[in-house]
Design a protein around this motif. Structure first.
Motif, PDB file in Angstrom:
ATOM      1  N   ASN A 291      -0.679   4.488  11.454  1.00 42.15           N
ATOM      2  CA  ASN A 291      -0.612   3.624  10.288  1.00 42.15           C
ATOM      3  C   ASN A 291       0.649   3.445   9.521  1.00 42.15           C
ATOM      4  OD1 ASN A 291      -1.631   3.258   7.415  1.00 42.15           O
ATOM      5  ND2 ASN A 291      -2.666   1.926   8.520  1.00 42.15           N
ATOM      6  N   ARG A 292       0.991   4.768   9.374  1.00 41.42           N
ATOM      7  CA  ARG A 292       2.301   4.559   8.409  1.00 41.42           C
ATOM      8  C   ARG A 292       3.508   3.942   9.097  1.00 41.42           C
ATOM      9  NH1 ARG A 292       3.425   8.202   4.384  1.00 41.42           N
ATOM     10  NH2 ARG A 292       5.030   9.387   5.498  1.00 41.42           N
ATOM     11  N   LEU A 293       3.799   4.237  10.420  1.00 43.88           N
ATOM     12  CA  LEU A 293       4.497   3.808  11.314  1.00 43.88           C
ATOM     13  C   LEU A 293       4.437   2.195  11.806  1.00 43.88           C
ATOM     14  CD1 LEU A 293       5.100   6.606  13.503  1.00 43.88           C
ATOM     15  CD2 LEU A 293       6.775   6.046  11.850  1.00 43.88           C
ATOM     16  N   LEU A 294       3.231   1.824  12.106  1.00 43.31           N
ATOM     17  CA  LEU A 294       3.052   0.727  12.904  1.00 43.31           C
ATOM     18  C   LEU A 294       2.468  -0.643  11.872  1.00 43.31           C
ATOM     19  CD1 LEU A 294       1.733   2.063  16.018  1.00 43.31           C
ATOM     20  CD2 LEU A 294       4.025   1.355  15.408  1.00 43.31           C
ATOM     21  N   ALA A 295       1.926  -0.058  10.663  1.00 49.69           N
ATOM     22  CA  ALA A 295       1.274  -1.222   9.701  1.00 49.69           C
ATOM     23  C   ALA A 295       2.446  -2.222   9.564  1.00 49.69           C
ATOM     24  CB  ALA A 295       0.837  -0.772   8.671  1.00 49.69           C
ATOM     25  N   SER A 296       1.882  -3.653   9.301  1.00 52.00           N
ATOM     26  CA  SER A 296       2.822  -4.581   9.054  1.00 52.00           C
ATOM     27  C   SER A 296       3.770  -4.473   7.742  1.00 52.00           C
ATOM     28  CB  SER A 296       2.066  -5.792   9.048  1.00 52.00           C
ATOM     29  OG  SER A 296       2.849  -6.975   8.598  1.00 52.00           O
ATOM     30  N   PHE A 297       5.081  -4.991   7.786  1.00 48.72           N
ATOM     31  CA  PHE A 297       5.959  -4.948   6.665  1.00 48.72           C
ATOM     32  C   PHE A 297       4.785  -5.680   5.311  1.00 48.72           C
ATOM     33  CE2 PHE A 297       6.660  -8.981   8.553  1.00 48.72           C
ATOM     34  CZ  PHE A 297       6.955 -10.011   7.426  1.00 48.72           C
ATOM     35  N   VAL A 298       4.166  -6.400   5.553  1.00 46.66           N
ATOM     36  CA  VAL A 298       3.447  -7.359   4.419  1.00 46.66           C
ATOM     37  C   VAL A 298       2.557  -6.120   3.624  1.00 46.66           C
ATOM     38  CG1 VAL A 298       1.449  -8.792   4.106  1.00 46.66           C
ATOM     39  CG2 VAL A 298       2.885  -9.198   5.812  1.00 46.66           C
ATOM     40  N   VAL A 299       2.056  -5.049   4.361  1.00 45.55           N
ATOM     41  CA  VAL A 299       1.537  -3.981   3.489  1.00 45.55           C
ATOM     42  C   VAL A 299       2.052  -2.755   3.382  1.00 45.55           C
ATOM     43  CG1 VAL A 299      -0.942  -5.181   3.911  1.00 45.55           C
ATOM     44  CG2 VAL A 299       0.084  -3.378   5.604  1.00 45.55           C
ATOM     45  N   ASN A 300       3.444  -2.521   4.081  1.00 48.42           N
ATOM     46  CA  ASN A 300       3.898  -1.192   4.281  1.00 48.42           C
ATOM     47  C   ASN A 300       5.438  -1.485   4.275  1.00 48.42           C
ATOM     48  OD1 ASN A 300       4.637   1.252   5.043  1.00 48.42           O
ATOM     49  ND2 ASN A 300       4.327   0.839   7.344  1.00 48.42           N
ATOM     50  N   ASP A 301       6.030  -0.896   3.488  1.00 52.19           N
ATOM     51  CA  ASP A 301       7.567  -0.924   3.023  1.00 52.19           C
ATOM     52  C   ASP A 301       8.265   0.174   3.338  1.00 52.19           C
ATOM     53  OD1 ASP A 301       6.510   0.266   0.902  1.00 52.19           O
ATOM     54  OD2 ASP A 301       7.523  -0.672  -0.698  1.00 52.19           O
ATOM     55  N   LEU A 302       7.485   1.300   4.038  1.00 51.97           N
ATOM     56  CA  LEU A 302       7.902   2.565   4.308  1.00 51.97           C
ATOM     57  C   LEU A 302       8.914   2.490   5.546  1.00 51.97           C
ATOM     58  CD1 LEU A 302       7.337   5.614   3.755  1.00 51.97           C
ATOM     59  CD2 LEU A 302       6.155   5.686   5.693  1.00 51.97           C
ATOM     60  N   ASP A 303      10.074   3.324   5.349  1.00 56.34           N
ATOM     61  CA  ASP A 303      11.206   3.425   6.316  1.00 56.34           C
ATOM     62  C   ASP A 303      10.599   4.399   7.347  1.00 56.34           C
ATOM     63  OD1 ASP A 303      13.431   3.864   7.965  1.00 56.34           O
ATOM     64  OD2 ASP A 303      14.874   4.344   6.149  1.00 56.34           O
ATOM     65  N   PRO A 304      10.354   4.048   8.522  1.00 55.41           N
ATOM     66  CA  PRO A 304       9.826   4.905   9.735  1.00 55.41           C
ATOM     67  C   PRO A 304      10.906   6.002   9.842  1.00 55.41           C
ATOM     68  CG  PRO A 304      10.012   2.349  10.199  1.00 55.41           C
ATOM     69  CD  PRO A 304      10.731   2.808   9.079  1.00 55.41           C
ATOM     70  N   ARG A 305      11.920   6.207   9.499  1.00 56.87           N
ATOM     71  CA  ARG A 305      12.815   7.236   9.865  1.00 56.87           C
ATOM     72  C   ARG A 305      12.432   8.258   8.791  1.00 56.87           C
ATOM     73  NH1 ARG A 305      18.533   4.103   9.155  1.00 56.87           N
ATOM     74  NH2 ARG A 305      17.304   3.490   7.401  1.00 56.87           N
TER      75      ARG A 305
ATOM     76  N   ILE B  82      -2.297 -10.669   8.934  1.00 56.97           N
ATOM     77  CA  ILE B  82      -2.468 -11.124   7.626  1.00 56.97           C
ATOM     78  C   ILE B  82      -1.223 -11.469   7.061  1.00 56.97           C
ATOM     79  CG2 ILE B  82      -4.486  -9.654   7.257  1.00 56.97           C
ATOM     80  CD1 ILE B  82      -3.069  -7.787   5.518  1.00 56.97           C
ATOM     81  N   ALA B  83      -1.515 -12.709   5.981  1.00 61.30           N
ATOM     82  CA  ALA B  83      -0.405 -13.166   5.235  1.00 61.30           C
ATOM     83  C   ALA B  83       0.034 -12.120   4.025  1.00 61.30           C
ATOM     84  CB  ALA B  83      -0.625 -14.460   4.980  1.00 61.30           C
ATOM     85  N   ASP B  84       0.844 -12.596   3.183  1.00 58.09           N
ATOM     86  CA  ASP B  84       1.284 -11.770   2.032  1.00 58.09           C
ATOM     87  C   ASP B  84       0.151 -11.715   0.997  1.00 58.09           C
ATOM     88  OD1 ASP B  84       3.062 -10.186   0.386  1.00 58.09           O
ATOM     89  OD2 ASP B  84       3.263 -11.801  -0.943  1.00 58.09           O
ATOM     90  N   ASP B  85      -0.812 -12.923   0.736  1.00 59.26           N
ATOM     91  CA  ASP B  85      -1.730 -13.181  -0.072  1.00 59.26           C
ATOM     92  C   ASP B  85      -3.093 -12.491   0.329  1.00 59.26           C
ATOM     93  OD1 ASP B  85      -2.121 -15.224   1.508  1.00 59.26           O
ATOM     94  OD2 ASP B  85      -2.561 -16.552   0.372  1.00 59.26           O
ATOM     95  N   GLU B  86      -3.213 -11.963   1.502  1.00 58.65           N
ATOM     96  CA  GLU B  86      -4.471 -11.527   2.022  1.00 58.65           C
ATOM     97  C   GLU B  86      -4.363  -9.942   2.229  1.00 58.65           C
ATOM     98  OE1 GLU B  86      -5.024 -15.163   4.951  1.00 58.65           O
ATOM     99  OE2 GLU B  86      -4.129 -13.394   5.922  1.00 58.65           O
ATOM    100  N   GLN B  87      -3.494  -9.355   1.536  1.00 66.11           N
ATOM    101  CA  GLN B  87      -3.589  -7.859   1.460  1.00 66.11           C
ATOM    102  C   GLN B  87      -4.996  -6.963   1.100  1.00 66.11           C
ATOM    103  OE1 GLN B  87      -0.161  -6.043  -0.207  1.00 66.11           O
ATOM    104  NE2 GLN B  87       1.113  -7.820  -0.022  1.00 66.11           N
ATOM    105  N   ALA B  88      -5.777  -7.869   0.154  1.00 68.45           N
ATOM    106  CA  ALA B  88      -6.845  -7.326  -0.036  1.00 68.45           C
ATOM    107  C   ALA B  88      -8.044  -6.914   1.121  1.00 68.45           C
ATOM    108  CB  ALA B  88      -7.647  -8.202  -1.257  1.00 68.45           C
ATOM    109  N   PHE B  89      -7.619  -7.823   2.009  1.00 70.13           N
ATOM    110  CA  PHE B  89      -8.619  -7.296   3.345  1.00 70.13           C
ATOM    111  C   PHE B  89      -8.172  -6.052   3.677  1.00 70.13           C
ATOM    112  CE2 PHE B  89      -8.762 -12.088   3.098  1.00 70.13           C
ATOM    113  CZ  PHE B  89     -10.207 -12.176   3.122  1.00 70.13           C
ATOM    114  N   TYR B  90      -6.892  -5.835   3.835  1.00 69.07           N
ATOM    115  CA  TYR B  90      -6.541  -4.732   4.596  1.00 69.07           C
ATOM    116  C   TYR B  90      -6.935  -3.608   3.556  1.00 69.07           C
ATOM    117  CZ  TYR B  90      -3.144  -1.059   5.411  1.00 69.07           C
ATOM    118  OH  TYR B  90      -2.262   0.128   5.867  1.00 69.07           O
ATOM    119  N   SER B  91      -6.985  -3.584   2.279  1.00 69.57           N
ATOM    120  CA  SER B  91      -7.108  -2.610   1.351  1.00 69.57           C
ATOM    121  C   SER B  91      -8.704  -2.210   1.537  1.00 69.57           C
ATOM    122  CB  SER B  91      -6.788  -2.943  -0.157  1.00 69.57           C
ATOM    123  OG  SER B  91      -5.431  -2.913  -0.337  1.00 69.57           O
TER     124      SER B  91
END
Length: 210
Positions: free
Chosen positions: A52-66, A129-138
């Motif tokens: 999840n930390r590696l593959l979640a979309s950039f819309v909900v995840n700004d983590l650097d995979p490295r 999901i789009a940027d304004d649909e993060q609530a569904f993910y959460s």
């Protein structure tokens, strides 16, 4: 080893997820659970968490995979699992708990299954999901994590034959016991480091003098 991963064990684990009250009761009184299967579920949880930390979309995840170390996270999850089981067992032994160490391990391990499922589901949903649909993910994550925590709570309550109030008190004391154990381990590690450094300095002094 086959009996620990038999079809019956898998089916009963799924039954426990959908009927936690009955499932955990019979795990304690009919020995229908499997510790190796519970440990496997914890390992699966760790893999799903890392994925999840590696593959979640950039819309909900700004983590650097490295920055993600899957092996380190697996060791951390297993260590926390062991610490939680040992701490709860040590506390419940003093509070007339009926559960064995294996019952606690199964209760916690099986409780990670719904969390693993929603981590995978949330990772897939995040790709659409789009940027304004993060609530569904959460919302997906909150529901799955809440259900997993409730399962663990019911499991601890059933295997020890506690009331809800006593279970919550026990879990609070379990957290305190975990902190104490971590403190003692750090203290022991520091002490061992000082002993090792002392012998290193003695050895170095002897080398220079000879």
């Amino acid at each position: 080893m086959r009996k620990f991963f038999s079809k019956e064990k898998w089916q009963y684990m799924l039954y426990t997820i959908s009927h936690p009250m009955d499932g955990y009761y019979w795990i304690r009184h009919r020995d229908r659970g499997s510790v190796p299967l519970a440990i496997l579920m914890v390992i699966v949880f760790s893999c799903c968490f890392t994925a999840n930390r590696l593959l979640a979309s950039f819309v909900v995840n700004d983590l650097d995979p490295r920055t993600v170390d899957s092996l380190f996270e697996l060791i951390g999850v297993l260590s926390f699992y062991l610490l939680l089981c040992v701490s709860n067992w040590s506390i419940t032994c003093l509070m007339n708990g009926e559960g064995r160490m294996k019952d606690i391990a199964i209760a916690v391990g099986y409780g990670t299954v719904p969390i693993s499922f929603v981590l995978v589901l949330a990772t897939i949903v995040s790709q659409f999901i789009a940027d304004d649909e993060q609530a569904f993910y959460s919302l997906i994550l909150v529901i799955g994590i809440a259900y997993g925590v409730i399962m663990i709570l019911i499991g601890i309550m059933q295997v020890h034959n506690y009331t809800l109030g006593k279970t919550l008190l026990t879990l609070f004391l379990t957290v305190l016991a975990m902190l104490i154990i971590i403190f003692l381990l750090l203290l022991l590690s520091n002490l061992l480091g000082m002993v090792v450094n002392f012998f290193k300095s003695v050895y170095t002094e002897l080398i220079f003098r000879t």
